[in-house]
Design an enzyme around this catalytic site. Structure first.
Site, PDB file in Angstrom:
ATOM      1  N   TYR A   1      -3.400  -1.371  10.454  1.00  0.00           N
ATOM      2  CA  TYR A   1      -3.379  -2.034   9.150  1.00  0.00           C
ATOM      3  C   TYR A   1      -2.138  -1.640   8.363  1.00  0.00           C
ATOM      4  CZ  TYR A   1      -4.027  -2.018   4.108  1.00  0.00           C
ATOM      5  OH  TYR A   1      -3.819  -2.127   2.760  1.00  0.00           O
ATOM      6  N   HIS A   2      -1.883  -0.349   8.233  1.00  0.00           N
ATOM      7  CA  HIS A   2      -0.720   0.092   7.459  1.00  0.00           C
ATOM      8  C   HIS A   2       0.584  -0.408   8.076  1.00  0.00           C
ATOM      9  CE1 HIS A   2      -3.712   3.151   6.005  1.00  0.00           C
ATOM     10  NE2 HIS A   2      -3.136   2.820   4.865  1.00  0.00           N
TER      11      HIS A   2
ATOM     12  N   THR B   1       0.835  -1.194   0.000  1.00  0.00           N
ATOM     13  CA  THR B   1       0.000   0.000   0.000  1.00  0.00           C
ATOM     14  C   THR B   1       0.873   1.249   0.000  1.00  0.00           C
ATOM     15  OG1 THR B   1      -1.607   1.302   1.278  1.00  0.00           O
ATOM     16  CG2 THR B   1      -0.201  -0.186   2.526  1.00  0.00           C
TER      17      THR B   1
ATOM     18  N   SER C   1      -1.939   3.541  10.634  1.00  0.00           N
ATOM     19  CA  SER C   1      -2.945   2.705  11.298  1.00  0.00           C
ATOM     20  C   SER C   1      -2.304   1.349  11.568  1.00  0.00           C
ATOM     21  CB  SER C   1      -4.188   2.528  10.418  1.00  0.00           C
ATOM     22  OG  SER C   1      -3.910   1.660   9.320  1.00  0.00           O
TER      23      SER C   1
ATOM     24  N   LYS D   1       1.398  -3.830   6.935  1.00  0.00           N
ATOM     25  CA  LYS D   1       1.976  -3.845   5.593  1.00  0.00           C
ATOM     26  C   LYS D   1       3.474  -3.517   5.634  1.00  0.00           C
ATOM     27  CE  LYS D   1      -1.607  -4.616   2.821  1.00  0.00           C
ATOM     28  NZ  LYS D   1      -1.662  -5.700   1.838  1.00  0.00           N
TER      29      LYS D   1
END
Length: 482
Positions: free
Chosen positions: A270-271, A233, A268, A274
């Site tokens: 989530y990030h 991302t 976040s 990644k």
């Protein structure tokens, strides 16, 4: 393809992984279907199905062979891997192939002549049930989708249902399908979802990081020449006050020069998962000689591809809610139902965007032009940059042409992010490989708006406003109001 389990069936479960002596049920297309039942060690089964408690539950592993094939009795991995084949991989495993990007990609690759297998736990559908959400578009079950694809095109996509955090399942899947390339979409992909509560933050990081680690180990152990194409991302980079390079930056410090990974500023849980993935992949490329391409993707919009347009049962999902919906898709749905466009804060947040048709094109280009053994490539996968305010303006103008009265409101920003900032990201490597972008045009916006209007009766307006706050995330499990 065969159904997994009918709710009317009754079976006995064992703690061992013993196959049933007979196929569980016959399917209309006469696929060969085999099931293994056992006690799951999968984290998502424990957390999601039991509401955060640590209870074991049943895993169903389905291995589905095409009608034209017999289930292999012995591996041909060595002969295939060592033969003098063309450089273009032919067998592609799409992990997360039932999701938004994964489904479109699996169909595109199958249509282009690749032998494709989908690996998916189907947990994305469970998230909708838990949070009271739904796709704007009605989407068929994965089994009906694949039956339809075969009926329309004559092409077979194999299906493996299970959790890649379960290494035993993943190992058997690798040994059965023997992929030349793995496209890895199989992660919890929503920043807001990762910020709902502690349980979902932990689930996101465990699911994403451990799942990717398992994929890396499976490649090392079973298919060491396999090319990993991993969906990253652009959010890994954050919004630095310098140009964003493609993965690496050359710097001179105290008279010495080096090329280093570009700094990461994730925003976040989530990030952050990644970022951890990228570091683990880079390390295994260096240590084990794995070949990998990290596609740092921007924000995807659109729903139609050539393949999903072939039949209504091939339709892709389109999320418009505050948890899984992306900016442009959300704005078009909001305009279609007469809801003001929800701009977070000042609206200067700028990101890279791309059409879903370019997502599938980029993945195909990465597969057809694989990384070398030991190489960790990073491509920034987007085609244009827009601020949130610019997107709102474009949707407003397009809506007016269709007779829609489109308004915009500023809502308190639920995220912790800069709302006005410099942003200039490089994205030349995929263009150099042959990407032909579908840029955001009036005609595309008209198409997306008309698509949203067509399905506007399916919109639940209670799901439009953001309901997840970065600052208010807590330990107590949270159930979003229906």
């Amino acid at each position: 393809m065969a159904h997994l389990l009918s709710t009317s069936c009754s079976i006995k479960l064992s703690s061992s992984h013993r196959p049933l002596s007979q196929p569980f049920r016959q399917c209309p297309t006469k696929c060969l279907t085999f099931f293994t039942l056992g006690t799951s060690k999968s984290p998502f089964k424990r957390f999601i199905l039991q509401g955060g408690t640590q209870q074991a539950s049943c895993v169903v592993r389905a291995t589905v062979a095409p009608i034209s094939q017999e289930t292999p009795t012995q591996s041909s991995s060595d002969s295939r891997q060592n033969s003098s084949e063309p450089s273009k991989p032919k067998r592609v495993m799409v992990i997360g192939g039932d999701g938004y990007c994964g489904w479109a990609t699996a169909l595109h690759l199958s249509n282009k002549g690749y032998e494709v297998a989908i690996v998916d736990s189907l947990i994305r559908r469970l998230f909708d049930q838990q949070l009271g959400l739904d796709s704007l578009t009605p989407i068929a079950s994965i089994h009906n989708r694949l039956r339809c694809w075969r009926s329309v095109t004559g092409k077979t996509i194999e299906l493996y249902i299970g959790d890649i955090c379960d290494f035993e399942f993943l190992s058997e899947t690798f040994k059965s399908f023997e992929p030349d390339a793995v496209v890895h979409f199989g992660e919890q992909r929503s920043a807001p979802y990762s910020m709902i509560d502690r349980n979902r933050a932990v689930f996101t990081q465990h699911n994403n990081v451990i799942g990717t680690l398992n994929v890396l180990f499976a490649i090392k152990e079973f298919r060491d020449q396999c090319h990993l194409v991993k969906l990253g991302t652009m959010g890994e980079y954050g919004t630095p006050n310098i140009d964003i390079e493609e993965g690496y930056i050359t710097i001179t410090h105290n008279g010495r020069t080096d090329t280093l990974p570009f700094p990461k500023q994730a925003s976040s849980f989530y990030h952050l998962s990644k970022v951890h993935d990228s570091n683990n992949i880079a390390f295994t490329c260096k240590a084990w000689g794995i070949r990998a391409t990290d596609l740092n993707q921007g924000v995807v919009y659109g729903v139609r591809t050539d393949e999903t347009e072939m039949h209504e049962e091939l339709s892709n999902r389109l999320d418009y809610d505050g948890v899984f919906g992306t900016a442009l898709n959300r704005f078009c749905v909001q305009a279609a139902v007469g809801h003001p466009l929800t701009v977070y804060g000042k609206g200067g947040q700028t990101r890279g965007y791309l059409d879903i048709r370019d997502t599938v094109q980029c993945v195909e280009l990465a597969i057809a032009n694989p990384a070398q053994p030991g190489e960790f490539r990073v491509f920034n996968q987007f085609t244009e940059q827009f601020s949130v305010n610019e997107l709102a303006s474009l949707v407003t103008k397009a809506g007016e042409k269709l007779g829609l009265d489109v308004k915009t409101i500023s809502v308190p920003n639920p995220r912790v992010e800069a709302e006005e900032h410099y942003y200039n990201a490089k994205h030349t490597k995929l263009i150099e490989l042959g990407l032909e972008p579908h840029l955001l045009s009036d005609s595309l916006l008209d198409s997306l708006l008309n698509f949203a209007i067509k399905f506007k009766d399916r919109v639940d307006t209670k799901q439009i406003m953001p309901s997840v706050s970065w600052k208010k995330i807590g330990v107590k499990p949270k159930t979003l109001a229906a």
